[in-house]
Design a protein around this motif. Structure first.
Motif, PDB file in Angstrom:
ATOM      1  N   ASP A 177      11.541 119.982 -30.102  1.00  0.00           N
ATOM      2  CA  ASP A 177      10.640 121.134 -30.198  1.00  0.00           C
ATOM      3  C   ASP A 177      10.873 122.160 -29.100  1.00  0.00           C
ATOM      4  N   GLY A 178      11.895 121.942 -28.246  1.00  0.00           N
ATOM      5  CA  GLY A 178      12.230 122.884 -27.192  1.00  0.00           C
ATOM      6  C   GLY A 178      11.566 122.618 -25.858  1.00  0.00           C
ATOM      7  N   THR A 179      10.726 121.600 -25.772  1.00  0.00           N
ATOM      8  CA  THR A 179      10.073 121.260 -24.512  1.00  0.00           C
ATOM      9  C   THR A 179      11.076 120.617 -23.560  1.00  0.00           C
ATOM     10  N   TRP A 180      11.103 121.102 -22.335  1.00  0.00           N
ATOM     11  CA  TRP A 180      11.961 120.537 -21.293  1.00  0.00           C
ATOM     12  C   TRP A 180      11.142 119.511 -20.503  1.00  0.00           C
ATOM     13  N   TYR A 181      11.756 118.369 -20.222  1.00  0.00           N
ATOM     14  CA  TYR A 181      11.117 117.298 -19.454  1.00  0.00           C
ATOM     15  C   TYR A 181      11.961 116.990 -18.225  1.00  0.00           C
ATOM     16  N   TYR A 182      11.286 116.729 -17.123  1.00  0.00           N
ATOM     17  CA  TYR A 182      11.947 116.241 -15.917  1.00  0.00           C
ATOM     18  C   TYR A 182      11.198 114.994 -15.470  1.00  0.00           C
ATOM     19  N   LEU A 183      11.915 113.893 -15.315  1.00  0.00           N
ATOM     20  CA  LEU A 183      11.332 112.589 -14.973  1.00  0.00           C
ATOM     21  C   LEU A 183      10.221 112.216 -15.947  1.00  0.00           C
ATOM     22  N   GLY A 184      10.403 112.549 -17.222  1.00  0.00           N
ATOM     23  CA  GLY A 184       9.451 112.183 -18.263  1.00  0.00           C
ATOM     24  C   GLY A 184       8.241 113.093 -18.374  1.00  0.00           C
ATOM     25  N   ALA A 203      18.947 120.543 -30.359  1.00  0.00           N
ATOM     26  CA  ALA A 203      19.577 121.771 -29.895  1.00  0.00           C
ATOM     27  C   ALA A 203      18.844 122.207 -28.623  1.00  0.00           C
ATOM     28  N   PRO A 204      19.526 122.893 -27.711  1.00  0.00           N
ATOM     29  CA  PRO A 204      18.866 123.262 -26.461  1.00  0.00           C
ATOM     30  C   PRO A 204      17.846 124.391 -26.578  1.00  0.00           C
ATOM     31  N   PHE A 205      17.865 125.104 -27.704  1.00  0.00           N
ATOM     32  CA  PHE A 205      16.938 126.214 -27.891  1.00  0.00           C
ATOM     33  C   PHE A 205      16.237 126.075 -29.242  1.00  0.00           C
ATOM     34  N   VAL A 206      15.138 126.802 -29.397  1.00  0.00           N
ATOM     35  CA  VAL A 206      14.428 126.877 -30.672  1.00  0.00           C
ATOM     36  C   VAL A 206      14.191 128.354 -30.972  1.00  0.00           C
ATOM     37  N   ALA A 207      14.559 128.793 -32.167  1.00  0.00           N
ATOM     38  CA  ALA A 207      14.272 130.152 -32.613  1.00  0.00           C
ATOM     39  C   ALA A 207      12.837 130.161 -33.128  1.00  0.00           C
ATOM     40  N   VAL A 208      11.956 130.862 -32.416  1.00  0.00           N
ATOM     41  CA  VAL A 208      10.525 130.776 -32.700  1.00  0.00           C
ATOM     42  C   VAL A 208       9.940 132.001 -33.381  1.00  0.00           C
ATOM     43  N   LEU A 209      10.661 133.125 -33.346  1.00  0.00           N
ATOM     44  CA  LEU A 209      10.179 134.349 -33.985  1.00  0.00           C
ATOM     45  C   LEU A 209      11.315 135.030 -34.724  1.00  0.00           C
ATOM     46  N   LEU A 210      10.950 135.745 -35.790  1.00  0.00           N
ATOM     47  CA  LEU A 210      11.926 136.500 -36.573  1.00  0.00           C
ATOM     48  C   LEU A 210      11.387 137.893 -36.829  1.00  0.00           C
ATOM     49  N   GLU A 211      12.227 138.880 -36.568  1.00  0.00           N
ATOM     50  CA  GLU A 211      11.937 140.266 -36.929  1.00  0.00           C
ATOM     51  C   GLU A 211      13.009 140.697 -37.916  1.00  0.00           C
ATOM     52  N   VAL A 212      12.602 141.421 -38.948  1.00  0.00           N
ATOM     53  CA  VAL A 212      13.526 141.875 -39.981  1.00  0.00           C
ATOM     54  C   VAL A 212      13.533 143.395 -39.986  1.00  0.00           C
ATOM     55  N   GLU A 213      14.737 143.948 -39.942  1.00  0.00           N
ATOM     56  CA  GLU A 213      14.889 145.395 -40.033  1.00  0.00           C
ATOM     57  C   GLU A 213      15.779 145.706 -41.220  1.00  0.00           C
ATOM     58  N   GLY A 214      15.355 146.627 -42.063  1.00  0.00           N
ATOM     59  CA  GLY A 214      16.144 147.013 -43.212  1.00  0.00           C
ATOM     60  C   GLY A 214      16.068 145.989 -44.329  1.00  0.00           C
ATOM     61  N   GLY A 243      18.656 144.224 -47.880  1.00  0.00           N
ATOM     62  CA  GLY A 243      19.963 144.070 -48.515  1.00  0.00           C
ATOM     63  C   GLY A 243      21.046 143.777 -47.493  1.00  0.00           C
ATOM     64  N   GLU A 244      22.257 144.240 -47.782  1.00  0.00           N
ATOM     65  CA  GLU A 244      23.387 143.956 -46.912  1.00  0.00           C
ATOM     66  C   GLU A 244      23.264 144.628 -45.551  1.00  0.00           C
ATOM     67  N   ARG A 245      22.392 145.615 -45.444  1.00  0.00           N
ATOM     68  CA  ARG A 245      22.197 146.312 -44.165  1.00  0.00           C
ATOM     69  C   ARG A 245      21.074 145.694 -43.335  1.00  0.00           C
ATOM     70  N   GLN A 246      20.475 144.657 -43.850  1.00  0.00           N
ATOM     71  CA  GLN A 246      19.389 143.983 -43.157  1.00  0.00           C
ATOM     72  C   GLN A 246      19.885 143.399 -41.839  1.00  0.00           C
ATOM     73  N   VAL A 247      19.018 143.400 -40.833  1.00  0.00           N
ATOM     74  CA  VAL A 247      19.318 142.772 -39.548  1.00  0.00           C
ATOM     75  C   VAL A 247      18.194 141.784 -39.243  1.00  0.00           C
ATOM     76  N   LEU A 248      18.573 140.557 -38.965  1.00  0.00           N
ATOM     77  CA  LEU A 248      17.619 139.509 -38.613  1.00  0.00           C
ATOM     78  C   LEU A 248      17.700 139.289 -37.104  1.00  0.00           C
ATOM     79  N   ARG A 249      16.572 139.535 -36.421  1.00  0.00           N
ATOM     80  CA  ARG A 249      16.507 139.369 -34.965  1.00  0.00           C
ATOM     81  C   ARG A 249      15.586 138.197 -34.647  1.00  0.00           C
ATOM     82  N   PHE A 250      16.141 137.254 -33.942  1.00  0.00           N
ATOM     83  CA  PHE A 250      15.405 136.053 -33.562  1.00  0.00           C
ATOM     84  C   PHE A 250      15.052 136.098 -32.088  1.00  0.00           C
ATOM     85  N   THR A 251      13.936 135.476 -31.744  1.00  0.00           N
ATOM     86  CA  THR A 251      13.553 135.286 -30.351  1.00  0.00           C
ATOM     87  C   THR A 251      13.506 133.784 -30.119  1.00  0.00           C
ATOM     88  N   SER A 252      14.136 133.350 -29.032  1.00  0.00           N
ATOM     89  CA  SER A 252      14.152 131.920 -28.720  1.00  0.00           C
ATOM     90  C   SER A 252      12.932 131.537 -27.882  1.00  0.00           C
TER      91      SER A 252
END
Length: 183
Positions: A39-46, A85-96, A98-107
Motif C-alpha cells: 500500500d506504499g507505507t514505509w516501515y523501519y524496524l517494523g 512496487a516502491p511507489f503507489v499511483a494514488v491520483l489521476l488527472e485527465v486532460e483532453g 482520444g489519442e491526444r489525451q494525457v494521463l497524469r498520475f500523482t504518486s
C-alpha cells in the motif's frame, strides 16, 4: 532511527531533481530493517515511518538492481524489502480525449508522472485469481502500483482497439495506447 538518519546525512544536496543514484556505486553495506508495503507505507524496524518528508527523501535514493531494492548514497548502499512496487499511483488527472489525451498520475510521495512511451502503463494478471495489477513506470526501472480506485478511473476511460486480431480495452496517453485488458 539512527542508522536511517546516518544514511540520509550522506545524500548530497541538489537544487532540484533527484539525486543521481544511477551514477553511484558504493560498497554494499548489508540489509537494513526497512520495508515498503504494497500500500506504499514505509516501515523501519517494523514501525511505520509517519513523517512524509522523510519518506519522500528515502524515496529519492531508492534504486533497483535486478530484483533487489537498495537505498544508495555516494558512500553507502543498503538493501531494503519491497513487497510489490516502491511507489503507489494514488491520483489521476485527465486532460483532453482520444489519442491526444494525457494521463497524469500523482504518486504517494508526490511525484508527477505522465503515462507515455517513456512512462508506460502495464497490467499484470494473477494466474490464480485473475486479478489485475496495473503498474506505471516512474523512473529508471522503478514502478508504481496503480491504486485500485485509480485503476477504476482508467477502466471508465477505456476504449476498444483491435491489435493483432484481438479486441483490447485500453487508454490513450500522449499518443500511446496502453492495453488494460481483453474485451
Amino acid at each position: 532511527m539512527s542508522q536511517a538518519n546516518d544514511l540520509l546525512a550522506q545524500i548530497p544536496k541538489t537544487e532540484k531533481g533527484l539525486p543521481p543514484v544511477h551514477l553511484w556505486n558504493p560498497d554494499f553495506c548489508g540489509d537494513i530493517d526497512m520495508r515498503i508495503a504494497r500500500d506504499g507505507t514505509w516501515y523501519y524496524l517494523g514501525t511505520p515511518i509517519g513523517r512524509k518528508p522523510m519518506v519522500k527523501l528515502f524515496s529519492s535514493i531508492i534504486r533497483r538492481d535486478g530484483d533487489d531494492y537498495f537505498l544508495v548514497t555516494p558512500v553507502e548502499k543498503v538493501g531494503i524489502k519491497v513487497d510489490d512496487a516502491p511507489f503507489v499511483a494514488v491520483l489521476l488527472e485527465v486532460e483532453g480525449q482520444g489519442e491526444r489525451q494525457v494521463l497524469r498520475f500523482t504518486s504517494n510521495v508526490d511525484e508527477f508522472i505522465e503515462a507515455s512511451a517513456e512512462h508506460p502503463l502495464r497490467v499484470e494478471i494473477d494466474p490464480d485469481t485473475e486479478e489485475p495489477s496495473p503498474y506505471l513506470l516512474v523512473r529508471s526501472n522503478l514502478e508504481a502500483l496503480v491504486h485500485r480506485n485509480v485503476f477504476y478511473q482508467l477502466v471508465e476511460l477505456a476504449v476498444p482497439r483491435e491489435i493483432d486480431g484481438q479486441q483490447w480495452l485500453g487508454v490513450w496517453s500522449k499518443g500511446v495506447f496502453f492495453r488494460i485488458g481483453l474485451v
